[in-house]
Write a protein that holds these residues in place. Sequence first.
Motif, PDB file in Angstrom:
ATOM      1  N   SER A  29       0.844  -1.198   0.000  1.00  5.83           N
ATOM      2  CA  SER A  29       0.000   0.000   0.000  1.00  5.83           C
ATOM      3  C   SER A  29       0.880   1.249   0.000  1.00  5.83           C
ATOM      4  O   SER A  29       2.015   1.202   0.486  1.00  5.83           O
ATOM      5  CB  SER A  29      -0.885   0.034   1.243  1.00  5.83           C
ATOM      6  OG  SER A  29      -1.682  -1.106   1.301  1.00  5.83           O
ATOM      7  N   PRO A  30       0.333   2.374  -0.484  1.00  2.30           N
ATOM      8  CA  PRO A  30       1.116   3.619  -0.451  1.00  2.30           C
ATOM      9  C   PRO A  30       1.654   3.950   0.939  1.00  2.30           C
ATOM     10  O   PRO A  30       2.799   4.389   1.076  1.00  2.30           O
ATOM     11  CB  PRO A  30       0.109   4.673  -0.894  1.00  2.30           C
ATOM     12  CG  PRO A  30      -0.866   3.934  -1.730  1.00  2.30           C
ATOM     13  CD  PRO A  30      -0.961   2.557  -1.143  1.00  2.30           C
TER      14      PRO A  30
ATOM     15  N   ALA B 246      -1.385 -10.394  -0.154  1.00  4.31           N
ATOM     16  CA  ALA B 246      -2.716 -10.636  -0.720  1.00  4.31           C
ATOM     17  C   ALA B 246      -3.598  -9.396  -0.601  1.00  4.31           C
ATOM     18  O   ALA B 246      -4.422  -9.124  -1.459  1.00  4.31           O
ATOM     19  CB  ALA B 246      -3.364 -11.823  -0.021  1.00  4.31           C
ATOM     20  N   LYS B 247      -3.422  -8.662   0.507  1.00  2.00           N
ATOM     21  CA  LYS B 247      -4.263  -7.481   0.728  1.00  2.00           C
ATOM     22  C   LYS B 247      -3.434  -6.220   0.603  1.00  2.00           C
ATOM     23  O   LYS B 247      -2.283  -6.181   1.008  1.00  2.00           O
ATOM     24  CB  LYS B 247      -4.858  -7.524   2.140  1.00  2.00           C
ATOM     25  CG  LYS B 247      -5.970  -8.528   2.315  1.00  2.00           C
ATOM     26  CD  LYS B 247      -6.532  -8.415   3.733  1.00  2.00           C
ATOM     27  CE  LYS B 247      -7.294  -9.671   4.119  1.00  2.00           C
ATOM     28  NZ  LYS B 247      -7.503  -9.757   5.571  1.00  2.00           N
ATOM     29  N   GLY B 248      -4.053  -5.182   0.086  1.00  2.00           N
ATOM     30  CA  GLY B 248      -3.335  -3.916  -0.029  1.00  2.00           C
ATOM     31  C   GLY B 248      -4.080  -2.987  -0.960  1.00  2.00           C
ATOM     32  O   GLY B 248      -5.190  -3.287  -1.403  1.00  2.00           O
ATOM     33  N   THR B 249      -3.479  -1.842  -1.244  1.00  2.00           N
ATOM     34  CA  THR B 249      -4.061  -0.867  -2.162  1.00  2.00           C
ATOM     35  C   THR B 249      -3.105  -0.717  -3.336  1.00  2.00           C
ATOM     36  O   THR B 249      -2.014  -0.173  -3.189  1.00  2.00           O
ATOM     37  CB  THR B 249      -4.225   0.497  -1.453  1.00  2.00           C
ATOM     38  OG1 THR B 249      -4.933   0.279  -0.232  1.00  2.00           O
ATOM     39  CG2 THR B 249      -4.986   1.477  -2.309  1.00  2.00           C
ATOM     40  N   VAL B 250      -3.523  -1.250  -4.479  1.00  2.00           N
ATOM     41  CA  VAL B 250      -2.666  -1.216  -5.657  1.00  2.00           C
ATOM     42  C   VAL B 250      -2.456   0.226  -6.109  1.00  2.00           C
ATOM     43  O   VAL B 250      -3.398   1.012  -6.149  1.00  2.00           O
ATOM     44  CB  VAL B 250      -3.296  -2.070  -6.780  1.00  2.00           C
ATOM     45  CG1 VAL B 250      -2.535  -1.913  -8.081  1.00  2.00           C
ATOM     46  CG2 VAL B 250      -3.315  -3.544  -6.360  1.00  2.00           C
ATOM     47  N   TYR B 251      -1.205   0.602  -6.409  1.00  2.00           N
ATOM     48  CA  TYR B 251      -0.916   1.989  -6.775  1.00  2.00           C
ATOM     49  C   TYR B 251      -0.073   2.119  -8.032  1.00  2.00           C
ATOM     50  O   TYR B 251       0.414   3.213  -8.342  1.00  2.00           O
ATOM     51  CB  TYR B 251      -0.238   2.712  -5.589  1.00  2.00           C
ATOM     52  CG  TYR B 251       0.951   1.950  -5.028  1.00  2.00           C
ATOM     53  CD1 TYR B 251       0.775   1.037  -3.996  1.00  2.00           C
ATOM     54  CD2 TYR B 251       2.224   2.102  -5.561  1.00  2.00           C
ATOM     55  CE1 TYR B 251       1.848   0.309  -3.501  1.00  2.00           C
ATOM     56  CE2 TYR B 251       3.301   1.388  -5.074  1.00  2.00           C
ATOM     57  CZ  TYR B 251       3.104   0.491  -4.035  1.00  2.00           C
ATOM     58  OH  TYR B 251       4.162  -0.237  -3.558  1.00  2.00           O
TER      59      TYR B 251
END
Length: 332
Positions: free
Chosen positions: A96-97, A119-124
């Motif tokens: 994530s950012p 697996a989890k995160g915020t694609v940037y």
Amino acid sequence: MIDPFKKLSLDELCRKIAENKKTLILYHVRPDADAVGSAFALRELFRVMEIPAYCACSDDIPERLLFLADGVQGSAILDDDMKIDYERIISVDSASPSQLGSLFERLHRDVDIMIDHHAKGTVYADNYIDPTAAATGEIIYRMARRMVELKYIDRIPERTLNCLYAAISADTGCFKFSNTTPQTMRIAAELIEADVDFSRINTLLYDSKPLIQLKAEGEAIYRLRTYMDGRISSVVFPYSLKCSLGASSEHLETLIDVARSVEGAEVSFVVKQNTEEKLFNVSMRSAGDIDVSEICARFGGGGHQRAAGCRLVAESAESAEKKVLEEIIKKF
Ligand SMILES: [Mn+2]
């Protein structure tokens, strides 16, 4: 909503990596061996391709991991006034950012490629993300191997292999955590066939600690407490103790391993006071089904189901422990 970022295939990733562009490689705050190992493994690949590359992070590399960066802290931190000439940014091991810390804002959020295994995160950014990989180092290895097949490079350089072994070993807890797969072991076997110095790397990662850190662990053993018939274990480590040992925050990172070593403990936590302020850092682990990220979220923190953390304000380390304990007991 249409995903603005592209998922890259392994071959597309290899082709992009081989583009001759000055590259800035970023890795996550509070860097671990997978982050540092992956970043410096990648930098070495660029070096053999004669592509200028530089590694940067919002935080210092911990002392014990400096061997992955040739002992050069200066190559890791981007100073405010340092002008680095780059044409693209690649991030590794950063889901994530927020994990890129202040650098993400300072570099105007324009990351070009992210390579990760969370697996989890915020694609940037355009990305290659494989949650089946035990470590980002595993992905970089597969990529490097494919780059040899595609003839972008003649062979994988020795430094890259050593950094990747360290990355994979660290994220699997020396090949013992549940994320270790047959593929992980096959890659480890290939790395050993390629003569990586695995014994030395594992000694550096696990069997060698500063004396102060061992003394801190000793204090932690002495201070271990258990609750709920031993199903909860804790260590409270106040600032005064940290000072009397002359310990840095880095020396206290393994206290949670002391707490979770207690036989029968299902939830373990450590309360640490890093400064004089009445602010307490909590690390928490679950050995079973209890989701510690939910407990830490109650205090504004987060993490994974089995490993999470949070910060809280309290009058003393003791009262911080009490507050956390109350929330944990609700889960039983
Ligand atoms: Mn990782």
